[in-house]
Design an enzyme around this catalytic site. Sequence first.
Site, mmCIF file in Angstrom:
data_model
loop_
_atom_site.group_PDB
_atom_site.id
_atom_site.type_symbol
_atom_site.label_atom_id
_atom_site.label_comp_id
_atom_site.label_asym_id
_atom_site.label_seq_id
_atom_site.Cartn_x
_atom_site.Cartn_y
_atom_site.Cartn_z
ATOM 1 C CB SER A 53 59.645 73.575 24.580
ATOM 2 O OG SER A 53 60.128 73.733 23.313
ATOM 3 C CG HIS A 158 63.984 76.281 27.640
ATOM 4 N ND1 HIS A 158 64.687 76.222 26.458
ATOM 5 C CD2 HIS A 158 63.252 75.146 27.678
ATOM 6 C CE1 HIS A 158 64.393 75.111 25.818
ATOM 7 N NE2 HIS A 158 63.523 74.442 26.533
ATOM 8 C CD GLN A 167 61.963 76.940 23.822
ATOM 9 O OE1 GLN A 167 60.858 76.515 24.139
ATOM 10 N NE2 GLN A 167 62.785 76.255 23.050
ATOM 11 C CD GLU A 168 66.211 77.464 22.377
ATOM 12 O OE1 GLU A 168 67.040 77.380 21.449
ATOM 13 O OE2 GLU A 168 65.589 76.484 22.826
ATOM 14 C CD GLU A 211 68.236 74.826 25.633
ATOM 15 O OE1 GLU A 211 68.566 75.763 24.880
ATOM 16 O OE2 GLU A 211 67.507 73.893 25.284
ATOM 17 C CG ASP A 247 63.464 77.438 19.147
ATOM 18 O OD1 ASP A 247 62.354 77.562 18.581
ATOM 19 O OD2 ASP A 247 63.823 76.392 19.729
ATOM 20 C CD GLU A 292 64.799 75.483 16.679
ATOM 21 O OE1 GLU A 292 66.018 75.786 16.594
ATOM 22 O OE2 GLU A 292 64.367 74.705 17.551
ATOM 23 C CG ASP A 318 62.629 71.626 17.541
ATOM 24 O OD1 ASP A 318 62.584 70.396 17.482
ATOM 25 O OD2 ASP A 318 62.837 72.229 18.624
ATOM 26 C CE LYS A 343 65.511 69.845 19.907
ATOM 27 N NZ LYS A 343 64.277 70.579 20.312
ATOM 28 C CG HIS A 371 71.272 71.418 23.122
ATOM 29 N ND1 HIS A 371 71.706 72.278 24.103
ATOM 30 C CD2 HIS A 371 70.411 72.165 22.360
ATOM 31 C CE1 HIS A 371 71.131 73.458 23.954
ATOM 32 N NE2 HIS A 371 70.354 73.420 22.908
ATOM 33 C CB SER A 373 65.870 72.258 27.557
ATOM 34 O OG SER A 373 64.775 71.395 27.704
ATOM 35 C CE LYS A 394 68.325 75.852 19.091
ATOM 36 N NZ LYS A 394 66.978 75.386 19.454
HETATM 37 P P1 PGA Z 1 63.461 71.145 24.407
HETATM 38 O O1 PGA Z 1 63.440 72.418 23.466
HETATM 39 O O2 PGA Z 1 63.123 71.705 25.775
HETATM 40 O O3 PGA Z 1 62.339 70.286 23.881
HETATM 41 O O4 PGA Z 1 64.790 70.482 24.346
HETATM 42 C C1 PGA Z 1 64.500 72.939 22.820
HETATM 43 C C2 PGA Z 1 64.028 73.517 21.520
HETATM 44 O O5 PGA Z 1 62.820 73.839 21.376
HETATM 45 O O6 PGA Z 1 64.816 73.643 20.597
HETATM 46 ZN ZN ZN Z 2 63.191 74.389 19.125
#
Ligand code: PGA
Ligand code: ZN
Length: 427
Positions: A53, A158, A167-168, A211, A247, A292, A318, A343, A371, A373, A394
């Site tokens: 994402s 995810h 998402q999280e 994840e 998130d 987030e 993010d 990141k 990190h 995903s 995270k």
């Molecule tokens: P990513 O997303 O799939 O781009 O690592 C993780 C996130 O949105 O924090």
């Molecule tokens: Zn994020």
Amino acid sequence: MARRLSHLGEPSPTIIEDVYARKIFNSRGEPTIEVDVIAAEGFGRASAPSGKSRGAHEAVPFPEGGVDAAVAKVEEVIAPEIIGLDAAQQSVIDDLLREVDGTENFSNIGGNTAYAVSLAVANAAASARALPLYQHLGGVACSELPYPLGNVLGGGKHAGGGAPDIQEFLVIPVGASSVSEALEAIFAVHRAVRGVIESRDPSFTGGRGDEGAWAPNASNEEALDVVYKACDQVSREMGFEVRMGLDVAASSLWNPKRQRYVYVRDGVERSTEEQLSYMLSLVEEYELAYLEDPFEEEDFESFAELTKSVKSCLVCGDDLFTTNVNRLRMGVKKGACNAIIIKINQVGTLSQAIEAVRMAKKHGLAPVVSHRSGETPDPSIAHVCVGLGCPIIKTGVVGGERVAKLNELLRIEDVLGDYARMAHLNL
Ligand code: PGA
Ligand code: ZN
């Protein structure tokens, strides 16, 4: 640009003698790049994670031709430039990577290529100096450990169809007095979440997203209730506060044509104003410690509005910032966010990420080292987090590639012994 000083006449243990690159695979089984750097008296290795994402303003992960082309770029273009340079001069190497690339977004060599070289160089310098990476980066005074922030339930990009749109669903043990205590708490919440899901849905298969977070067939509200309940249960068992975070990854929900956030699982659409009041209601009802990307990645104004209106909650950017100092500068000007995701591969090099951390701290935003995903077992970000004095890491809860970072924090805590202390959280 940093000055390209050579070492001061002495033969230096950190001089780069060789650089190798190879294709390896990440936790999703996708190809990625690993780089080895051999210094006169040290060795460093790093591999790049991959996002799914991703923010629109991130560095391009790989050059045209993918990982094979990235490997060729390291061996044919980058290695000849950096062999003979001093791995301890991180900014010189990182400036050179940008120079060799020649674009704003690393589309020529790839942000993941830059990441792997940059981190492998840092690891080689640390090894040649006989220091752990965190100490190479942060010096001997470095003794603050981050709180782990990890997802215990997930949906969005995810996970599969029946999972929530958000998402999280995250947990952060804000009352823990050590990393080991904090880890016990997040693992306990992960287990408790499974228990609560099963008690409500006996047909739950135990499926998990990219994840390691549980991916149940559940609405957003059901998922919020499950995680809140699990956090509460573990808080009481552990005797300290374990709070919840989210998130939303709202860019994945945003439909620019309709100008609405589309929650497919819940069958609901929200205008920006409705999204703002929904987010405010979640912060209040679930006592969120962390939120987030509650809005799409260009909406600095709504981030600012939310940040102004919440207490005891980190509003984190993010996709909004993509670890980019120019985006962060805009955010600071507008008052968007009191936290930022770091990141490194969003921006390419360690030095650029260090700049973002410095700017964030200067303006009172909490830097959260994160990190991706798609991860590898490379534990370097645990050291980066401690070395740069960031209060939160995270990095998920379960899965070997996530636990690798958490276990590395335990090792750092162990080595620091009595000097170890938890970072200060502004919550
Ligand atoms: P990513 O997303 O799939 O781009 O690592 C993780 C996130 O949105 O924090
Ligand atoms: Zn994020």
